[in-house]
Scaffold this motif. Structure first.
Motif, PDB file in Angstrom:
ATOM      1  N   TYR A  83       0.970  -1.411  -0.003  1.00 19.40           N
ATOM      2  CA  TYR A  83       0.052   0.210   0.093  1.00 19.40           C
ATOM      3  C   TYR A  83       0.964   1.311   0.027  1.00 19.40           C
ATOM      4  O   TYR A  83       0.367   2.142   0.348  1.00 19.40           O
ATOM      5  CB  TYR A  83      -0.985  -0.011   1.112  1.00 19.40           C
ATOM      6  N   VAL A  84       1.987   1.118  -0.424  1.00 19.71           N
ATOM      7  CA  VAL A  84       3.074   2.355  -0.555  1.00 19.71           C
ATOM      8  C   VAL A  84       3.180   2.849  -1.910  1.00 19.71           C
ATOM      9  O   VAL A  84       3.411   1.982  -2.808  1.00 19.71           O
ATOM     10  CB  VAL A  84       4.453   1.700   0.013  1.00 19.71           C
ATOM     11  N   VAL A  85       2.823   4.038  -1.952  1.00 22.40           N
ATOM     12  CA  VAL A  85       3.043   4.791  -3.418  1.00 22.40           C
ATOM     13  C   VAL A  85       4.557   4.940  -3.430  1.00 22.40           C
ATOM     14  O   VAL A  85       5.392   5.511  -2.428  1.00 22.40           O
ATOM     15  CB  VAL A  85       2.417   6.245  -3.385  1.00 22.40           C
ATOM     16  N   ILE A  86       5.095   4.542  -4.777  1.00 25.66           N
ATOM     17  CA  ILE A  86       6.538   4.583  -5.001  1.00 25.66           C
ATOM     18  C   ILE A  86       6.847   5.631  -6.234  1.00 25.66           C
ATOM     19  O   ILE A  86       6.135   5.126  -7.437  1.00 25.66           O
ATOM     20  CB  ILE A  86       6.939   2.975  -5.466  1.00 25.66           C
ATOM     21  N   GLU A  87       7.391   6.520  -6.018  1.00 25.01           N
ATOM     22  CA  GLU A  87       7.748   7.662  -6.948  1.00 25.01           C
ATOM     23  C   GLU A  87       9.098   7.659  -7.333  1.00 25.01           C
ATOM     24  O   GLU A  87       9.987   7.245  -6.557  1.00 25.01           O
ATOM     25  CB  GLU A  87       7.148   8.950  -6.665  1.00 25.01           C
ATOM     26  N   ASN A  88       9.275   8.229  -8.537  1.00 27.85           N
ATOM     27  CA  ASN A  88      10.799   8.298  -9.082  1.00 27.85           C
ATOM     28  C   ASN A  88      11.057   9.920  -9.683  1.00 27.85           C
ATOM     29  O   ASN A  88      10.698   9.934 -10.878  1.00 27.85           O
ATOM     30  CB  ASN A  88      10.823   7.372 -10.203  1.00 27.85           C
ATOM     31  N   MET A  89      11.082  10.725  -8.880  1.00 25.67           N
ATOM     32  CA  MET A  89      11.144  11.934  -9.270  1.00 25.67           C
ATOM     33  C   MET A  89      12.139  12.924  -8.410  1.00 25.67           C
ATOM     34  O   MET A  89      12.548  12.418  -7.301  1.00 25.67           O
ATOM     35  CB  MET A  89       9.976  12.811  -9.419  1.00 25.67           C
ATOM     36  N   ASP A  90      12.546  13.975  -8.889  1.00 22.10           N
ATOM     37  CA  ASP A  90      13.264  15.126  -7.981  1.00 22.10           C
ATOM     38  C   ASP A  90      12.491  15.383  -6.896  1.00 22.10           C
ATOM     39  O   ASP A  90      11.084  15.677  -6.986  1.00 22.10           O
ATOM     40  CB  ASP A  90      13.550  16.345  -8.896  1.00 22.10           C
TER      41      ASP A  90
END
Ligand SMILES: C[S@@+](CC[C@H](N)C(=O)[O-])C[C@H]1O[C@@H](n2cnc3c(N)ncnc32)[C@H](O)[C@@H]1O
Length: 288
Positions: A157-164
């Motif tokens: 249930y964890v949102v995983i993001e790839n951004m600055d």
């Protein structure tokens, strides 16, 4: 004083990335007591040792700019069995290591499971987990499978993001947010070849001064950091921890670090209440 590793504590995939494994308990103890009811947001995810060791919060999000790492977390979460199948028969050899290093440098992302397996192998088999030179020591991929399964479960249930970090902080900020931030340290800014320089440290401080949510930041102790955050309403606590890497040539060597927050971390958590009343929590604040 702190609980030993137990079944409720998930070992990170890479305990050595960021070296935060030894520190995670100290960090979690400094979270506001209602952190489980807040949205928990980890801005510089790295090895995710804090997220993996804290109790769940109502909403959780983790981010890192390193797309190799983020793809790996996504594959661990979505396709853990395929990932394990890929890792089952890898060779612990210098030739294999050099091949996957070349493949990763060319940026292969057509097959995300293969990409994740390559990155996992590279980190596992490299010296100090740095991903650059072959470590030459025995590393069992299969020994990591239970950890992959546990991390997969924890990340569901964890949102995983790839951004600055700037975009991520702006996206996630709100009065109910708790940010934990572990940026690359000042003067140790080179993470897998991507620089995090003075403009980034200033950019981060500017953003945090404007944030609506609560935040806790860990940094190396240095004049730049102290000067940047010696601002009314901000707390700076100095702490020390054993420098494990240096013990061989400098016994007793410690890292000097700071915890910086926009709330008072000395307010005791419910699970720190002793039978005789509230246990006093001493914090070595050098600015508040
Ligand atoms: C000190 S490490 C975090 C360690 C982590 N807390 C742990 O326990 O393993 C810093 C992380 O920040 C990431 N990073 C570097 N520059 C970034 C940026 N501009 N935005 C987001 N993440 C960044 C790096 O890829 C690295 O994984």
């Amino acid at each position: 004083m702190y609980p030993e590793k137990g079944s409720d504590i998930i070992q990170p995939l890479f305990p050595w990335i960021g070296g935060k494994q030894a520190l995670y308990r100290m960090i979690i103890d400094r979270f506001p007591s209602d952190y489980r009811e807040r949205k928990y947001v980890e801005v510089f995810g790295g090895g995710a040792s804090v997220l993996l060791n804290k109790d769940r919060s109502v909403r959780e999000a983790i981010n890192d700019r390193n797309s190799n790492l983020v793809n790996l977390y996504r594959m661990v979460r979505e396709r853990p069995l395929e990932l394990q199948d890929r890792l089952r028969y890898v060779l612990n050899s210098r030739e294999d290591f050099d091949t996957i290093k070349r493949r990763l440098a060319q940026g292969h992302n057509k097959d995300p499971v293969k990409w994740a397996a390559d990155f996992f192998q590279l980190i596992k088999q490299s010296y100090g987990g740095g991903g650059t030179s072959f470590g030459g020591s025995p590393r069992s991929m299969r020994a990591a499978f239970p950890i992959i399964d546990a991390v997969a479960e924890r990340l569901q249930y964890v949102v995983i993001e790839n951004m600055d970090f700037e975009r991520f902080i702006k996206n996630q900020d709100g009065p109910g947010t708790l940010f934990y931030l572990d940026p690359p340290y000042v003067l140790t800014e080179d993470y897998y070849g991507k620089l995090f320089g003075p403009p980034d440290h200033f950019r981060l401080a500017d953003l945090l001064m404007e944030a609506q949510g609560l935040w806790l930041l860990s940094y190396n102790y240095c004049d730049t950091v102290v000067a940047l955050y010696s601002v009314p309403g901000i707390y700076i606590e100095k702490v020390e921890r054993i420098n494990n890497l240096a013990q061989r040539y400098d016994p007793g060597a410690v890292y000097e670090e700071v915890f910086i927050s926009n709330y008072d971390t000395s307010i005791v958590l419910p699970d720190q209440i002793s039978l005789t009343g509230y246990a006093p929590v001493e914090r070595n604040f050098i600015w508040k």
